[in-house]
Design a protein around this motif. Structure first.
Motif: not given
Length: 390
Positions: A120-129, A171-175, A186-190
């Motif tokens: 998932d590219h959004n999760a991958q952005a987190l993995r990068i940073v 399941p959440l993307p592993y990244a 806090e992934l459950h909130t906006h």
């Protein structure tokens, strides 16, 4: 002066690895600067938006798209009294995780990675940073503030809980799961209003520039756009004010009116929703249970018609689909080659490869490498290693 519901730099939750405060930059300015100076950000220059990077000098790339998103985000945030630096940082980072060849490359890599936790590219952005950028002596990643990480993770809305989009079921993307395990986002909130602004700025930017690029490519004409909502009235207004205007100026004048209509609509809706909700803090924004930054319902419906038009006439045009098939083959052939022969990766990847405990870990390293490739590098490596052409 920032609004009370804005993210206040002095109230930031800080960084996972503590650092001394800068004497001349706020935490969010520092985040923005680290993103701009990252290797992943530079590589966006040669990554596809819609057209493969080498197809023309005038088409948007992921880099120019990200810059346009950041400009829109700063504008909207400034009007609403939000933190423009944070909105800009999230906007600049939102596409860092994209593969070569845009969503086509992501679709291909996602299928290849299904046995290993998906992609998932959004999760991958987190993995990068948080992991893959390795420039600092004290930590991997960019060590961004919690607020920037939150914005990257959930600028499109909650990822878990009752308010999450159905596409996040499972399941959440592993990244994303790895980052969230290290520091609860806090992934459950906006997300903050700044992150919501970055998300809507993305919609504004691509809705605007894909019309520009589609016209330039010849996949449709101004006459086609005259038949659509929003774009049709924009061209009519230009023709009324500037009869006989030269073609390229007419096109620009009409589409900048489309751009303005979207931005003005978002600002008006946000002002109304904020006035009704009366949030006193960013925590109020996070727990409202709904977004405060969005298009009005009438404009949203009109933009759906434009996006449907773009989908059929541009994103799925025969010439675009032919290119999609070519670049899908490149990803489909490079990934298993590197997985079978990881020694083909550059020397700076060898330590990670040697530390890989199992095939899943190795596959994720290979995915990191392939996802980080630019269009041109992927094409060149495919030709070098497999003798193929794009």
């Amino acid at each position: 002066m920032l609004a009370p519901y804005a993210c206040q730099p002095g109230a930031s939750r800080g960084r996972l690895h503590p650092e001394r405060m800068s004497s001349f930059r706020s935490p969010f300015q520092r985040d923005r600067d680290r993103i701009i100076h990252s290797s992943a950000f530079r590589r966006l220059k040669h990554k596809t938006q819609v057209f493969v990077e080498h197809e023309g000098d005038y088409y948007r790339t992921r880099l120019t798209h990200s810059i346009e998103v950041a400009q829109v985000a700063r504008t909207i945030s400034g009007v609403l009294g939000l933190n423009t630096d944070l909105a800009e940082a999230i906007a600049l980072a939102h596409d860092l995780g994209h593969t070569p060849f845009g969503h086509t490359g992501e679709d291909a890599l996602g299928l290849l990675m299904e046995p290993y936790g998906g992609f998932d590219h959004n999760a991958q952005a987190l993995r990068i940073v948080t992991r893959l950028e390795r420039h600092y002596a004290d930590f991997d990643g960019l060590n961004l503030t919690w607020e920037s990480l939150e914005g990257i993770a959930k600028h499109n809305g909650p990822v878990t809980g009752p308010n999450a989009d159905k596409k996040h079921e499972g399941p959440l993307p592993y990244a994303l799961a790895e980052v969230n395990a290290a520091w609860d986002l806090e992934l459950h909130t906006h997300a903050s209003a700044e992150a919501q602004v970055a998300a809507i700025a993305d919609d504004v930017a691509y809705s605007h520039h894909d019309l520009h690029d589609g016209l330039r490519s010849g996949l449709f004409t101004e006459d086609d756009l005259m038949e659509l909502p929003v774009t049709g009235p924009a061209f009519e207004e230009v023709d009324r004010l500037y009869p006989g205007l030269e073609k390229m100026r007419r096109r620009h004048e009409a589409l900048r009116r489309v751009f303005g209509r979207m931005v003005e609509d978002v600002i008006a809706v946000a002002q109304n929703r904020l006035a009704a909700a009366q949030p006193k803090s960013v925590e109020d924004i996070r727990h409202l249970g709904t977004t405060v930054i969005r298009f009005s319902k009438p404009l949203y419906q009109e933009l759906k018609a434009i996006r449907s038009f773009l989908f059929h006439r541009m994103y799925r045009a025969p010439s675009v689909m032919a290119e999609r098939a070519k670049v899908t083959r490149i990803v489909n052939e490079l990934f298993p080659l590197f997985l079978a022969q990881p020694d083909l990766l550059p020397t700076e990847w060898r330590k990670d490869i040697e530390a890989a405990r199992d095939e899943v870990t190795l596959a994720r390293i290979v995915a990191d490498y392939v996802a980080g490739m630019t269009d041109r590098f992927a094409i060149q490596e495919h030709a070098r290693l497999l003798g193929g052409g794009a």
